[in-house]
Scaffold this active site. Structure first.
Site, mmCIF file in Angstrom:
data_model
loop_
_atom_site.group_PDB
_atom_site.id
_atom_site.type_symbol
_atom_site.label_atom_id
_atom_site.label_comp_id
_atom_site.label_asym_id
_atom_site.label_seq_id
_atom_site.Cartn_x
_atom_site.Cartn_y
_atom_site.Cartn_z
ATOM 1 N N ASP A 159 -22.239 4.067 38.099
ATOM 2 C CA ASP A 159 -21.744 3.623 36.979
ATOM 3 C C ASP A 159 -22.485 2.799 35.907
ATOM 4 O OD1 ASP A 159 -19.439 3.661 35.189
ATOM 5 O OD2 ASP A 159 -18.069 3.162 37.029
ATOM 6 N N ASP A 215 -13.183 7.216 30.221
ATOM 7 C CA ASP A 215 -12.334 7.717 31.299
ATOM 8 C C ASP A 215 -11.135 8.401 30.560
ATOM 9 O OD1 ASP A 215 -13.975 6.026 32.837
ATOM 10 O OD2 ASP A 215 -12.516 4.741 33.305
HETATM 11 C C1 GLA Z 1 -15.409 3.464 35.243
HETATM 12 C C2 GLA Z 1 -15.738 4.950 35.420
HETATM 13 C C3 GLA Z 1 -14.563 5.327 36.256
HETATM 14 C C4 GLA Z 1 -14.241 4.820 37.462
HETATM 15 C C5 GLA Z 1 -14.321 3.293 37.257
HETATM 16 C C6 GLA Z 1 -14.078 2.543 38.686
HETATM 17 O O1 GLA Z 1 -14.589 3.282 34.200
HETATM 18 O O2 GLA Z 1 -15.896 5.458 34.339
HETATM 19 O O3 GLA Z 1 -14.591 6.828 36.525
HETATM 20 O O4 GLA Z 1 -15.429 5.210 38.435
HETATM 21 O O5 GLA Z 1 -15.382 2.806 36.422
HETATM 22 O O6 GLA Z 1 -14.429 1.079 38.491
#
Ligand code: GLA
Length: 535
Positions: A159, A215
């Site tokens: 990430d 997301d």
């Molecule tokens: C980010 C990523 C998600 C997830 C979260 C975890 O938002 O885009 O897919 O992995 O972090 O905290």
């Protein structure tokens, strides 16, 4: 207003050492499995992960290909004085290795998670205080040894919340992480880069897949937005490396109670309808995104289970050519996407009619537009039904829906290559550079703008010729009143010299050819490339 630059490619010997047209070898297909984030956020545990792994097996999902279990954010414990990562003692009291071992014992691969920077996203947004300092930054080799050699994980999602927090350069950082993982790990590791936008073509050297958006949420607007952001990225999915449209937001109804833990997807009234689920899964399949289920499998509704175990859709995603479908028609609000299956320019293609609009829409496409001569055999992949033969395929597509088809017939050589199907080495969604811009006067209603200058070219890597021979090419640019004299064309790596009247002479090889255009100065927007066989 179109400016047509005629480029006549006539017989010409390819310079020794340039890439010959060839049929590519089969590639690694997109990942399929389950990931913990959407259903559990940081509230995971060994019990939860092993239970979901069991359910993949029990529900027959593993045997359909969903054979990867990814632990997302939330497993971190404090680092020791020597900087060694530990795991959360409440959530994983026996450590991480037994969990990876258990997943392996079920015949599946195990994935883990980290950040390119210092702190995890969960430490910032989910009060997971142990995620502070848990990222890879300053610990690359130490963590790689732990995660892949000692704990035995096979995959890592990396990430960027911590990378952003620490003000790091994403390209330098991710390339360095890849280098270290490859040198430390005793087995090949699959890397997913989670930078929430297409970061640049360097990413295919750093990751096996990469997120292209923020997301996903389990509602139609989110799915539609993600599809929209990936429609023109087909050329960037190549050589077994894929655009990741995020975990599947399927199977969310009233199934979020159960095994404890808060869900990332709080109850809303707008979970996906069955038509929307069809569109979500169908498009992720044909666009070759990784397919990572994200719901609690225990309560997955029957219709969702039936959808995600549809072998005909999965076959689109797991096709050995590893292609992401591209848009061949965009009429009104609707799109037709297509991709070759099994063999380049072969008899079978996958087709999606996609209607993102709020009302049903009729979609019609001719077999010629799909690259065929005469009638094609049509099969409905959602209904598992042969639909006869046709030279024009028409369906009413529900609002927020798809028609997923395969077609089979006699192919013609492609005569038009849209600019938005081509690879642009300087494309990035996070800085200035080439861009896919809507333009109603363009053949596909989209052009590639912002090309030109050092290395900022446009490359069609899949210009097909059945037998090889002499071709006439037209490069169609928009608008007409922009200077185009500096545009240079090359075929299979060889510069094609313009003749006195501005036309170019060359020959295409049998099979796949690469046509590249570049310009030392800013180039006009490119609509498409047209081919005509001369002999
Ligand atoms: C980010 C990523 C998600 C997830 C979260 C975890 O938002 O885009 O897919 O992995 O972090 O905290």
């Amino acid at each position: 207003m179109k400016n047509v630059i005629p480029v006549i490619l006539a017989a010409m010997t390819l310079a020794a050492g340039c890439r010959q047209a060839s049929e590519p070898a089969p590639v690694k297909t997109p990942l399929m499995g389950w990931s913990s984030w959407n259903a559990y956020m940081v509230n995971i545990s060994d019990e939860i992960i092993c239970h979901e792994a069991d359910l993949l097996v029990e529900k027959g999902l593993r045997d359909k290909g969903f054979a990867q279990v990814n632990i997302d954010d939330g497993f971190f414990g404090p680092r020791t004085e020597d900087g060694v990562m530990t795991c959360n003692p409440q959530r994983f009291p026996d450590g991480m290795k037994p969990v990876a071992d258990y997943i392996h014992s079920l015949g599946m691969k195990a994935g883990i998670y980290s950040d390119a920077g210092d702190n995890t996203c969960g430490s910032m947004y989910n009060k997971d205080t142990l995620g502070v300092g848990a990222g890879l930054y300053m610990h690359d080799a130490q963590d790689a040894d732990l995660y892949f050699n000692q704990w035995d994980f096979d995959f890592i999602k990396i990430d960027y919340c911590g990378g952003r927090h620490a003000g790091l350069d994403e390209q330098d950082r991710y390339m360095e992480i890849r280098r270290v993982i490859d040198s430390v790990s005793t087995k090949p590791v699959s890397i997913n880069i989670c930078r929430w936008a297409y970061p640049g073509t360097w990413v295919s050297q750093a990751g096996d897949s990469w997120r292209t958006t923020g997301d996903i949420r389990p509602n139609w607007n989110s799915v539609k937005k993600i599809v929209g952001l990936n429609l023109y990225l087909s050329a960037f999915a190549r050589n077994g490396h894929y655009n990741d449209m995020d975990m599947l937001a399927l199977g969310y109804e009233d199934n979020q109670s159960g095994l404890g833990g808060e869900s990332a997807f709080v109850r809303t009234t707008d979970y996906l309808t069955p038509d929307e689920e069809d569109a979500h899964f169908g498009l992720w399949c044909i666009m070759d995104s990784p397919l990572l289920l994200g719901c609690r499998l225990e309560g997955m509704p029957e219709h969702t289970l039936e959808l995600v175990t549809n072998e005909e859709l999965i076959a689109l995603n797991q096709d050995p050519l590893g292609l992401q479908a591209h848009v061949v028609q965009h009429v009104g609000d609707t799109y037709v996407l297509v991709k070759d299956l099994l063999k380049r320019s072969g008899p079978r293609r996958g087709v999606a009619f996609y209607n993102p609009a709020d009302l049903p829409a009729k979609v019609s496409v001719s077999s010629a537009e799909l690259g065929y001569i005469g009638k094609v055999k049509v099969r409905d992949l959602l209904a598992h039904m042969d639909c006869g033969t046709a030279d024009c395929i028409s369906y009413e597509v529900p609002a927020h829906g798809v028609k997923m088809l395969s077609v089979e017939g006699r192919r013609t050589e492609q005569t038009l290559y849209e600019a938005e199907w081509a690879y642009a080495p300087k494309y990035t969604a996070i800085a200035q550079g080439p861009a896919f811009v809507p333009d109603e006067s363009a053949s596909g209603r989209t052009v590639v703008a912002g090309l030109g200058g050092e290395g900022n070219s446009l490359v069609w890597e899949d210009v097909w010729s059945d037998k090889g021979g002499s071709y006439a090419l037209e490069l169609v640019t928009i608008p007409a009143d922009v200077e185009t004299s500096g545009v240079a064309v090359s075929v299979n790596g060889t510069a094609v010299t313009p003749s006195v009247d501005g036309r170019y002479m060359a020959e295409l090889g049998k099979g796949l050819n690469t046509v590249s255009i570049s310009c030392v100065k800013p180039m006009p927007s490119v609509d498409c490339l047209k081919l005509e066989k001369l002999k």
